[in-house]
Design an enzyme around this catalytic site. Structure first.
Site, PDB file in Angstrom:
ATOM      1  N   LYS A 180       0.862  -1.178   0.000  1.00 31.08           N
ATOM      2  CA  LYS A 180       0.000   0.000   0.000  1.00 31.08           C
ATOM      3  C   LYS A 180       0.908   1.241   0.000  1.00 31.08           C
ATOM      4  CE  LYS A 180      -3.655  -2.636   0.387  1.00 31.08           C
ATOM      5  NZ  LYS A 180      -3.091  -3.984   0.318  1.00 31.08           N
TER       6      LYS A 180
HETATM    7  C1  LIG Z   1      -9.479  -3.865  -1.297  1.00 32.58           C
HETATM    8  C2  LIG Z   1      -8.893  -4.462  -0.046  1.00 32.58           C
HETATM    9  N1  LIG Z   1      -9.679  -4.624   1.024  1.00 32.58           N
HETATM   10  C3  LIG Z   1      -9.204  -5.132   2.170  1.00 32.58           C
HETATM   11  C4  LIG Z   1      -7.892  -5.517   2.305  1.00 32.58           C
HETATM   12  C5  LIG Z   1      -7.411  -6.109   3.588  1.00 32.58           C
HETATM   13  O1  LIG Z   1      -6.298  -5.435   4.126  1.00 32.58           O
HETATM   14  P1  LIG Z   1      -5.208  -6.241   4.970  1.00 32.58           P
HETATM   15  O2  LIG Z   1      -4.418  -7.094   4.031  1.00 32.58           O
HETATM   16  O3  LIG Z   1      -4.370  -5.159   5.585  1.00 32.58           O
HETATM   17  O4  LIG Z   1      -5.942  -7.025   5.979  1.00 32.58           O
HETATM   18  C6  LIG Z   1      -7.034  -5.376   1.221  1.00 32.58           C
HETATM   19  C7  LIG Z   1      -5.621  -5.777   1.340  1.00 32.58           C
HETATM   20  O5  LIG Z   1      -4.923  -6.198   0.562  1.00 32.58           O
HETATM   21  C8  LIG Z   1      -7.542  -4.829  -0.001  1.00 32.58           C
HETATM   22  O6  LIG Z   1      -6.749  -4.680  -1.066  1.00 32.58           O
END
Ligand SMILES: Cc1ncc(COP(=O)(O)O)c(C=O)c1O
Length: 369
Positions: A180
């Protein structure tokens, strides 16, 4: 074209050295609070609550909006499973809605047709940093009395109509996972204008302690999804570098898109008029035979992408959600089949991007499907 210089990682090293000196600290340490205050200010939200992942942010946000067993939540099929898993974990039902291939935005006609008396919330997902029309979203939610939980995991830095992604709805959820634009290895945070939601989310991430005003500590079952202080220190350092990191990602994306501009069967998926896109990933529309096969070939040649490397499919077709009684979300399938979102990080330099462009150009010219 060259990429802009980004400020070095000295601040990260300094904050890490300071946090390590203070460890072990059973109280949790002080960087989480500093990160929350600075994140709230940077994103223009009254409150930010830091948690251990973007998934945890979505989970805490839905819980804080009162989502639970028997409730239905409208969620686009055009998303990753991490958006949907927290809905199911709370005992609620995800109701998949389609997306418009022309805009990538939610298909509000489809959403309207899927409303029931149990529908409690809508979750726009700003996939690839594209945020959709905030006016259409707020109008739909207010007409139907729905909470809005934005999945802005990939959308830090995007804005439309002067509204930042993650600050349009009742609550917005951002991921700090590596890859990110602001990252801390793992981590996430939520943004809200509601003191009540912030208190609820803070209690939810730490076994209901501190409890929201008027409630006793640990009087409800919750979970531990706290962000560890060393990760908060990394997140804080990267938050302070955010303008430079955003500028870098935008330059990387533009550089790759320009380099593949004239490749046959490959075109840029342009943002909506008026959208200040964070350029999370170079988005390529693929009009070649067997576009998924092409994405997979590129991945095997070292060009990573959401469809080629991670085999992203519409969430309504995943085995745990698939149902023969329901029409599949065809717009979402069409978008995913024909889109390559190239995965970038801060470490991708000019040489990497030139290599990606050369592979895309060579393979598109030779591709027969
Ligand atoms: C669109 C989206 N939603 C939710 C998430 C979940 O985030 P995390 O991986 O930090 O739990 C991600 C992560 O890659 C994502 O790209």
């Amino acid at each position: 074209m060259t990429l802009p210089e980004t400020p070095g990682r000295q601040l990260t090293m300094d904050l890490m050295a300071s946090v390590l000196q203070q460890m072990p600290d059973p109280t949790g340490g002080g960087y989480v609070g500093v990160f929350e205050r600075e994140a709230a200010k940077a994103f223009g939200a009254p409150y930010a609550v830091a948690v251990s992942s973007g998934t945890a942010a979505i989970h805490a946000a839905l819980a804080a909006c009162g989502i639970g067993p028997g409730d239905e939540v409208l969620v686009p099929a055009l998303t990753v499973v991490m958006t949907v898993a927290p809905i199911a974990a709370l005992g609620a039902t995800p109701v998949f809605i389609d997306s418009d291939p022309a805009t990538l935005d939610l298909d509000y006609d489809d959403a309207a047709g899927k409303l029931t008396p149990r529908t409690k919330a809508i979750m726009p997902v700003h996939l690839w940093g594209r945020m959709g029309d905030p006016t259409a979203l707020t109008r739909f939610a207010s007409v139907h009395g729905l909470a809005v939980v934005e999945d802005a995991a990939q959308a830090a830095g995007t804005a439309r109509e002067e509204l930042g992604a993650g600050t349009v709805g009742t609550v917005g959820c951002v991921s700090l996972k590596d890859g990110k634009i602001i990252s801390s290895g793992e981590g996430g945070f939520l943004l809200t204008a509601s003191a009540e939601i912030a208190e609820h989310a803070s209690a939810f991430r730490s076994h209901w302690q501190p409890a929201p005003r008027g409630e006793a500590p640990q009087s409800r079952l919750a979970t531990n999804s706290r962000l560890a202080d060393p990760l908060a220190a990394i997140a804080l350092a990267n938050l302070r570098r955010f303008p430079a990191l955003l500028e870098l990602r935008q330059a990387q994306t533009r550089m790759l898109l320009e380099a593949v501009d004239h490749v046959p069967g490959v075109s840029e998926l342009v943002p909506a008029v008026g959208e200040e896109w964070n350029c999370f990933a170079p988005l390529l529309r693929i009009d070649l035979a067997n576009p998924r096969g092409f994405a997979e070939l590129l991945a095997s040649q070292g060009v990573p992408s959401s469809t080629g490397s991670f085999r992203l499919v519409p969430c309504d077709t995943r085995p745990m959600f698939a149902s023969a009684d329901r029409m599949p979300c065809r717009g979402a399938a069409q978008i995913l089949d024909h889109t390559i979102a190239v995965v970038l990080t801060e470490r991708d330099n000019e040489a990497t991007l030139e290599r990606y462009a050369a592979v895309i150009t060579r393979e598109a010219r030779a591709w027969v499907g």
